[in-house]
Design an enzyme around this catalytic site. Structure first.
Site, PDB file in Angstrom:
ATOM      1  N   GLU A   1      -4.242   7.989  -1.517  1.00 56.75           N
ATOM      2  CA  GLU A   1      -3.215   8.692  -2.028  1.00 56.75           C
ATOM      3  C   GLU A   1      -2.217   9.190  -1.173  1.00 56.75           C
ATOM      4  O   GLU A   1      -1.904  10.417  -1.004  1.00 56.75           O
ATOM      5  CB  GLU A   1      -4.143  10.044  -2.309  1.00 56.75           C
ATOM      6  CG  GLU A   1      -5.216   9.892  -3.386  1.00 56.75           C
ATOM      7  CD  GLU A   1      -4.334   9.691  -4.817  1.00 56.75           C
ATOM      8  OE1 GLU A   1      -3.023  10.088  -4.906  1.00 56.75           O
ATOM      9  OE2 GLU A   1      -5.060   9.629  -5.887  1.00 56.75           O
ATOM     10  N   GLY A   2      -1.753   8.235  -0.310  1.00 53.37           N
ATOM     11  CA  GLY A   2      -0.727   8.510   0.664  1.00 53.37           C
ATOM     12  C   GLY A   2      -1.418   8.819   1.835  1.00 53.37           C
ATOM     13  O   GLY A   2      -2.096   9.774   2.076  1.00 53.37           O
ATOM     14  N   THR A   3      -1.177   7.956   2.972  1.00 49.15           N
ATOM     15  CA  THR A   3      -1.499   8.249   4.342  1.00 49.15           C
ATOM     16  C   THR A   3      -1.054   9.581   5.016  1.00 49.15           C
ATOM     17  O   THR A   3      -0.032  10.198   4.423  1.00 49.15           O
ATOM     18  CB  THR A   3      -1.090   6.871   5.266  1.00 49.15           C
ATOM     19  OG1 THR A   3       0.133   7.169   5.620  1.00 49.15           O
ATOM     20  CG2 THR A   3      -1.653   5.675   4.989  1.00 49.15           C
TER      21      THR A   3
ATOM     22  N   LEU B   1      -0.099  10.631  -8.919  1.00 47.43           N
ATOM     23  CA  LEU B   1      -0.648  10.639  -7.523  1.00 47.43           C
ATOM     24  C   LEU B   1      -0.403  12.239  -7.344  1.00 47.43           C
ATOM     25  O   LEU B   1      -1.300  12.768  -6.714  1.00 47.43           O
ATOM     26  CB  LEU B   1       0.105  10.100  -6.653  1.00 47.43           C
ATOM     27  CG  LEU B   1       0.094   8.577  -6.593  1.00 47.43           C
ATOM     28  CD1 LEU B   1       0.802   7.709  -5.662  1.00 47.43           C
ATOM     29  CD2 LEU B   1      -1.451   7.850  -6.873  1.00 47.43           C
TER      30      LEU B   1
ATOM     31  N   GLY C   1       0.805  -1.174  -0.067  1.00 42.99           N
ATOM     32  CA  GLY C   1      -0.205  -0.107   0.162  1.00 42.99           C
ATOM     33  C   GLY C   1       0.987   1.272   0.072  1.00 42.99           C
ATOM     34  O   GLY C   1       1.002   1.734  -1.160  1.00 42.99           O
ATOM     35  N   SER C   2       1.773   1.494   1.087  1.00 36.37           N
ATOM     36  CA  SER C   2       2.178   2.887   1.300  1.00 36.37           C
ATOM     37  C   SER C   2       3.590   2.611   0.596  1.00 36.37           C
ATOM     38  O   SER C   2       4.289   3.584   0.148  1.00 36.37           O
ATOM     39  CB  SER C   2       2.773   3.065   2.871  1.00 36.37           C
ATOM     40  OG  SER C   2       1.486   3.303   3.437  1.00 36.37           O
TER      41      SER C   2
ATOM     42  N   ARG D   1     -30.590  25.757  17.243  1.00 37.62           N
ATOM     43  CA  ARG D   1     -30.825  24.661  18.233  1.00 37.62           C
ATOM     44  C   ARG D   1     -30.943  25.275  19.544  1.00 37.62           C
ATOM     45  O   ARG D   1     -29.739  25.937  20.216  1.00 37.62           O
ATOM     46  CB  ARG D   1     -29.916  23.740  18.305  1.00 37.62           C
ATOM     47  CG  ARG D   1     -30.043  22.728  19.504  1.00 37.62           C
ATOM     48  CD  ARG D   1     -31.000  21.557  19.242  1.00 37.62           C
ATOM     49  NE  ARG D   1     -31.076  20.682  20.387  1.00 37.62           N
ATOM     50  CZ  ARG D   1     -31.968  19.911  20.685  1.00 37.62           C
ATOM     51  NH1 ARG D   1     -33.250  20.092  20.059  1.00 37.62           N
ATOM     52  NH2 ARG D   1     -31.931  19.180  21.447  1.00 37.62           N
TER      53      ARG D   1
ATOM     54  N   LEU E   1     -23.887  18.986  16.431  1.00 32.11           N
ATOM     55  CA  LEU E   1     -25.168  18.578  16.089  1.00 32.11           C
ATOM     56  C   LEU E   1     -25.862  17.604  17.306  1.00 32.11           C
ATOM     57  O   LEU E   1     -26.843  17.195  17.026  1.00 32.11           O
ATOM     58  CB  LEU E   1     -25.213  17.968  14.812  1.00 32.11           C
ATOM     59  CG  LEU E   1     -25.569  18.899  13.837  1.00 32.11           C
ATOM     60  CD1 LEU E   1     -24.424  19.813  13.397  1.00 32.11           C
ATOM     61  CD2 LEU E   1     -25.669  18.039  12.399  1.00 32.11           C
TER      62      LEU E   1
ATOM     63  N   ALA F   1      -3.683  14.052  -8.548  1.00 26.52           N
ATOM     64  CA  ALA F   1      -4.782  13.474  -7.851  1.00 26.52           C
ATOM     65  C   ALA F   1      -4.701  14.097  -6.339  1.00 26.52           C
ATOM     66  O   ALA F   1      -5.634  14.633  -5.758  1.00 26.52           O
ATOM     67  CB  ALA F   1      -5.021  12.071  -7.626  1.00 26.52           C
TER      68      ALA F   1
END
Ligand code: TGC
Ligand code: FAD
Length: 398
Positions: free
Chosen positions: A377-379, A253, A150-151, A282, A352, A256
């Site tokens: 997209e990169g941690t 990357l 992954g990374s 509220r 909320l 993005a």
């Protein structure tokens, strides 16, 4: 007492703009932003809660993405809109004001699939794919991540071998691939003689399978898939000829991640707008909760972080337009903006109260989505290490 609270649709087309950033934008940039905000308000928001609950992407709107020029929006020629990078960023901001999954669809199509064809493809590949992709008739997906890489994608196992009669045979598995089950074409990154190359693989090629990943609690209005390639044979014309090595996928990357920097501001703005309207309405202990110091502290924190991110990202966009941006500068903004957006979403959820966990409001959905954006997209930590390496000259990845 029954409270009638404003929904985000009633809040309507507006943007958080505490420092008058509007004046820094061109007329074209403002027009793009306002058009996309209207599209999201009119066409995405009415149904996004249902799509999120059902785990579906609003495929019925893909043609409208194309008509608005949102696919490959900052690319030039081949039917693309050719927007400036700031206008493109504002479009991503507005899409993610709606939902991160909706922005993801446009990011993957434009930055991860059309960009590499535009930047590294042959003239024939550009003519064959880009106009149809800009119209939303050909959908792409981007296969880099694998179950065990992954990374650190450079460790990928997916392999391509050259066939004696011409063409290539691909084998491997890609995981967590956005648009995988929607795609007509997959950009698959694979090692050929030990070096990473990009291949354009039609998804109906024998041996190619996409399996949808269900049961996600985040980015539910987005299709995520596993791609399995078993002896997938493609022609010589499938290879992206203009790049080899990790620079290929990492350049995509960068494109993005730049869009995500803007997108995170959109999600954060939606949460802030909702929390502010809710807090003014509220009543608890005989006063609107917006009148309490602790609530104001939260609202002011949200506004401060959004305002800082807006200026940081506008400057990033101007650097990109001038061709001066460095990947580590994009990493700094992705890391900052997504972390701040996630914190803002959690704070808005808190403001909320119990209503914060309901689909009626967008904040819970944004909060869950941003958990994905923090990782893909990169941690967050990988971007820390990228900036850390840039400023110290020392790599701390291993
Ligand atoms: P490294 O040795 O540092 O660099 C290899 C070559 O690439 C160049 N380069 C870049 N070029 C453009 N943009 C960048 N961001 C670049 N980063 C590096 C570099 O100059 C070098 O060029 P050359 O010509 O000298 O060969 O590469 P490495 O393999 O050691 O990578 C290091 C690391 C950890 C930073 C990289 O692997 C990384 O960024 N890992 C994170 C993985 C990641 O972000 N995966 C994302 C998958 S796609 C996705 O999540 C889509 S989500 C869907 C959506 O967007 O909505
Ligand atoms: P890992 O790499 O296993 O990381 C796990 C943890 O370890 C993280 O906290 C990380 O920061 C930390 N870590 C890892 N290495 C180090 C280190 N050296 N030092 C310190 N900490 C470290 N990928 C695609 O290719 N295409 C897509 O379209 C795509 N879409 C996605 C859509 C969704 C919904 C999701 C969730 C993911 C998608 N991804 C896609 C994959 C995404 O890019 C990866 O999940 C991401 O790069 C992280 O990889 P990983 O999940 O394997 O985590």
């Amino acid at each position: 007492m029954v409270c009638v609270r404003p929904s985000v649709r009633e809040i309507g087309p507006m943007t958080v703009d505490y420092y008058g950033i509007d004046e820094e934008l061109s007329e074209e940039e403002r027009l793009v932003r306002d058009n996309v905000r209207r599209f999201v308000s009119d066409r995405i928001l009415p149904d996004i809660g249902r799509h999120y609950q059902q785990g579906t992407f609003p495929v019925e709107l893909i043609g409208e993405f194309g008509e608005l020029g949102l696919l490959g929006a900052n690319l030039k020629g081949y039917g693309c809109a050719g927007m400036g990078d700031v206008a493109y960023g504002l479009a991503m901001q507005e899409l993610e004001w709606g939902d991160s999954g909706v922005r993801s669809f446009a990011s993957v199509q434009g930055a991860l699939c059309m960009y590499p064809i535009h930047a590294f493809g042959s003239e024939e590949q550009k003519e064959r794919y880009l106009p149809g992709m800009a119209r939303g008739e050909i959908i792409g997906c981007f296969g880099l991540t694998e179950p065990d890489f992954g990374s650190n994608p450079s460790g990928m196992i997916t392999v391509a071998e050259r066939l004696s009669g011409g063409g290539f045979r691909l084998n491997g598995t890609k995981r967590w691939i956005t648009n995988g089950n929607l795609a007509h074409i997959a950009i698959v990154w694979a090692k050929l003689n030990g070096k990473v190359h990009g291949f354009l693989v039609p998804t109906d090629t024998p041996g190619f399978t996409a399996r949808k990943i269900d049961d996600k609690f985040s980015l539910r209005a987005s299709v995520t898939s596993e791609l399995i390639l078993e002896d997938v044979e493609v022609g010589d014309d499938a290879l992206l000829p203009g790049v080899s090595g990790m620079r290929g996928p990492l350049s995509c990357l960068s494109q993005a991640r730049y869009g995500i920097c803007w997108g995170a501001i959109g999600a954060a703005s939606s949460c802030y707008e909702t929390a502010l309207a809710y807090a003014k309405d509220r009543v608890q202990f005989r006063r609107p909760i917006a009148g309490y110091q602790l609530v104001q502290n939260k609202l002011v924190h949200m506004l401060s972080e959004i305002t800082k991110a807006q200026w940081l990202t506008l400057r990033l966009g101007r650097l990109k337009e001038a061709g001066k941006v460095r990947p580590a500068q994009i990493s700094l903004a992705k890391r900052n903006n997504v972390a701040q957006a996630l914190e803002i979403a959690r704070m808005a959820r808190d403001v909320l109260g119990a209503n914060g966990i309901m689909y009626e409001y967008p904040v819970g959905r944004h909060m869950m989505n941003l958990e994905t954006v923090y990782t893909y997209e990169g941690t967050h930590d990988i971007h820390t290490l990228i900036v850390g390496q840039d400023i110290t000259g020392l790599a701390a990845f291993e």
